[in-house]
Structures are given as C-alpha cells and as structure tokens.
Scaffold this active site. Structure first.
Site, short mmCIF file in Angstrom:
data_model
loop_
_atom_site.label_atom_id
_atom_site.label_comp_id
_atom_site.label_asym_id
_atom_site.label_seq_id
_atom_site.Cartn_x
_atom_site.Cartn_y
_atom_site.Cartn_z
CG ASP A 85 -0.46 6.10 -2.14
OD1 ASP A 85 -1.05 5.21 -2.79
OD2 ASP A 85 -1.08 6.98 -1.51
CG ASP A 125 -1.76 1.23 1.33
OD1 ASP A 125 -2.35 1.62 0.31
OD2 ASP A 125 -1.82 1.83 2.43
C1 IPM Z 1 -5.58 1.35 -1.50
C2 IPM Z 1 -6.25 2.01 -0.33
C3 IPM Z 1 -6.82 0.95 0.58
C4 IPM Z 1 -5.66 0.09 1.08
C5 IPM Z 1 -7.61 1.48 1.77
C6 IPM Z 1 -8.79 2.29 1.30
C7 IPM Z 1 -8.04 0.38 2.69
O1 IPM Z 1 -5.38 2.86 0.33
O2 IPM Z 1 -6.26 0.62 -2.25
O3 IPM Z 1 -4.38 1.57 -1.70
O4 IPM Z 1 -4.96 0.46 2.02
O5 IPM Z 1 -5.47 -0.96 0.49
MN MN Z 2 -3.46 3.03 -0.64
#
Ligand code: IPM
Ligand code: MN
Ligand code: NAD
Length: 371
Positions: free
Chosen positions: A266, A262
């Site tokens: 990003d 996760d």
């Molecule tokens: C993602 C989002 C989700 C995650 C959240 C909304 C639970 O941040 O898809 O990256 O952490 O997987």
């Molecule tokens: Mn995420």
C-alpha cells in the site's frame, strides 16, 4: 514472448493444455463488483477481436451479501469448486457492517492458504502522466516488484484467547514462519531477479523477531548463494519504509514476509498514484492450483456505489491473469494501453484527479486496445 513474471516454459494451469481456460470470477463487495465488471469487459473485448483467446468465465456471488443470506461467505465446498479452475479473478471483500475478520477469513485468506498460493506479486510502477507524491522521481521511473509470502506469518490464523471477555483478557496471534514457505517465495524472487537482471532485497526484522526473522534471513542467505549473479541485500522493514519514500530507486525486487508485504505494497502504491493502480497475482510457483488475480485495494466503502472507482488496478490484474494463462501478448497490450491512457488521454479517474467514471475509463481503455 514470455510474460515478465513467469518463465518461458511456465505452464501453471490446473488443467494444462485444455481449452478453453476456465476462470472463476468472484466480484465480492463494495467496489469489487464495479471494478471486476470493468476487467470482464476488457477480457470479453479481447475474446471478440482475437479468437485465439479462449476463456470461459463463471461468476460466483460469494460476498458479504451471500454471508447475510447463507451464514457463510462461500459454500462448504467452495474451495473444491475453485480448484477445478485455471484462474480466479477477484474484486474485494469487506463490509463495514460485519466484523472485519468475517469476510476476510470467510473467503480471501482461506483461498490463499488452502490453495497454497504461496507467492503474491505486487508491481509498483510509475506511469508517466500520473501525479506522484514524490517531488523527484528517479530518472528512469519507478518499477519495483514486491514478492510477498502469502500464506503464513501473522496471517496463519493461529492463536487464541486467555481469559476472554474479562479484564485480564489476552489475545495470542502466532506468527508462523516455515522453512518450506520461505524457501519457495525466496527462490521465486531470486529466479525473477535473475530473469529480469534486477537486485533482490529481502525485507525482514531479524533484530526484534529473534526466531522468525532469523529463519527468514538464514533462508534468504542460503538461497541467495545459489544466485551469485543476483545482487542481494537485506534491509530491516522500518528502514525499508523510509527508503521506499526517500530513495525508492534503491529497490528492484523486494521479497517480504506476509504482513510487511501487505503494508509496504500500500505504501508503494501510494507513491505512484494510489490503490487505483495497484494489481496483484497470487500463485504457487510449483503450479497445479489456480492463480488468483485481484487488485491490491479493498472494497472501498467510502466510494462504493458511486461508479467512480478506478478500474485500472483490476484491469491490470486481469492482464496479469491473461499472461499467467499464456496470453502474454495481451498482458503487454493491456499494460501498454493503460500507460497510453494515463499519459495521453483526458479520461482520468477521480482518484487520479480527473472526473471520469469507472465506465468511462473502461471504454477509453477498450478503445485504445482496438487501435
Ligand atoms: C490485501 C488485503 C488483505 C491482506 C486483507 C483483506 C486480508 O489487505 O490483499 O492486501 O492483508 O492481505
Ligand atoms: Mn492490503
Ligand atoms: P481500501 O483499499 O478499500 O481503501 C483505501 C482507500 O483507497 C480508500 O480511500 C478508497 O476509497 C481508496 N481506493 C481503493 N481502491 C480504489 C479504487 N479502485 N479507486 C479509487 N479509490 C480507491 O482499504 P480500507 O478502506 O482499509 O478497507 C475497506 C474494506 O476492504 C475493509 O473491510 C477491508 O478489510 C477490506 N479489504 C479487502 C481487501 C481484499 O479483499 N483484497 C483488501 C484490502 C482491504
């Protein structure tokens, strides 16, 4: 021609061979509906110009607004409804007026967990024409695929409270690492690496996570021995964050536990233009359940309602969905149109430094697809 992500003999659909393929559309909250609307227009356009693409799309209003009306994010049989579809096309959920776990645990995490969508694929690709924060991009660009375990780790939803609402309160969030789930995601990553002739890097934290990290590393080594043709390496997650910024070319396929994936996805998106360009596919390599396609980003309340969200992440996710459903040529054409748009067009979304609205970007992409 096989899609990049799925083997040539891939037949993932819940209802193999049936036409039309059935897609459940869940726009969700914030910019979710704005960008999913863009992806839908692209799919509709493709169906108009190519009659061999046979899809139906049923929309479900499951969202934080639905929660306000019904006290839940989806109906009690929501997951059963979804199981009958071949794919799910999703926007995002998240509402600043609700506790942050409510939309997420009411919709997206149960879908990933209950449908056993054990793999989350997140390509990090540099498209020429996009301003990158990297001063120097690797000469051959940047094309990393993050393969994220998608159902467990800290996301297992296991834990509880001791002495809640007292000064001694304790929150337990248990990280679950199971051998079957690790094996499934790691094997998929090695298969992908073999098919694409790429290196496979495991991201873990076995120095501190003395149980879970050790199991992860052990499984990675065991499975890696079945793929002597694939170069493998293990990198600790903290160093991986550094290398992603300073030597991103070090990575090709990264296989990671849920939470690390996760965060790193990003970070990776931030290197190549931001979340407006980051798409993802959630699926089970064994098939039998619908694939789930979504942009990596959330509901972006800071820009929602203004018509300026970048729809390209959601459109790329729609492209991955078409590849998953067997329309590989259209997946490639959409990604090619994105590349052309970003490299050559004046139509640039606001997050990439331009002035184009969401609809302007959708229109420009559709025009490129018609060429
Ligand atoms: C993602 C989002 C989700 C995650 C959240 C909304 C639970 O941040 O898809 O990256 O952490 O997987
Ligand atoms: Mn995420
Ligand atoms: P976010 O991904 O919504 O936004 C982070 C930043 O990126 C914001 O500045 C936003 O404006 C920008 N951004 C994201 N997508 C963009 C796009 N398509 N075009 C232009 N800019 C874009 O993350 P957040 O702000 O941390 O979370 C907001 C809400 O979304 C929270 O409730 C969170 O739980 C939820 N969330 C949901 C999902 C999901 O449903 N898959 C994913 C991440 C976050």
């Amino acid at each position: 021609m096989a899609s990049v992500y799925w083997p040539a003999n891939w037949n993932p659909a819940a209802n193999p061979g049936t036409r039309p393929r059935r897609i459940a559309v869940i726009p969700g909250d914030g910019i979710g509906p704005e960008v999913v609307n863009g992806g839908r227009q692209v799919i509709q356009h493709i169906m108009q110009i190519d009659p061999t693409v046979q899809l139906t799309m049923d929309e479900f209003p499951w969202s934080s607004a639905y929660f306000r009306a019904h006290g839940r994010m989806m109906p009690p049989d929501g997951l059963d409804i979804l199981r009958d579809y071949d794919a799910i096309y999703f926007g995002a959920v998240g509402d600043p007026a609700l506790p942050p776990d409510v939309p997420v645990w009411g919709l997206i995490l149960p879908i990933r967990q209950a449908l056993q969508l054990s793999v989350n694929l997140r390509p990090i690709r540099y498209f020429p024409g996009v301003r990158s924060v990297l001063k120097e991009l690797p000469a051959d660009g940047l094309d990393i695929i993050i393969v994220r375990e998608n159902t467990e780790g800290e996301y297992a939803g296991q834990g509880g409270w001791l002495f809640p609402k007292t000064p001694r309160e304790v929150a337990l969030q248990v990280a679950v690492y199971s051998r079957p789930a690790i094996e499934q995601v790691v094997r998929y990553a090695f298969e992908l690496a073999r098919r694409l002739h790429k290196r496979c890097t495991s991201i873990s934290k076995a120095n501190a996570l003395n149980y879970a990290g050790r199991l992860w590393d052990t499984v990675f080594e065991e499975i890696g021995r079945d793929y002597p043709d694939v170069k493998r390496e293990t990198v600790l997650v903290d160093a991986a964050a550094l290398y992603l910024v300073m030597q991103p070319q070090r990575f090709e396929i990264m296989v990671t536990p849920n939470l690390f994936g996760d965060i790193l996805s990003d970070l990776g998106a931030g290197l190549v233009g931001g979340l407006g360009l980051a798409a993802s596919a959630n699926f089970n390599p064994a098939g039998g359940v619908p694939g789930f396609f979504e942009p990596v980003h959330g509901s972006a309340p800071d820009i929602a309602g203004r018509g300026i969200a970048n729809p390209l992440a959601a459109i790329w996710a729609a492209a991955m969905m078409l590849g998953y459903l067997g329309y590989n040529a259209w997946e490639e054409k959409i990604v090619q149109a994105m590349a052309t748009l970003l490299a050559e067009s004046d139509v640039k979304p606001v997050d990439l430094g331009g002035h184009a609205s969401t609809q302007d970007v959708v229109d420009a992409l559709i025009a490129l697809l018609s060429r």
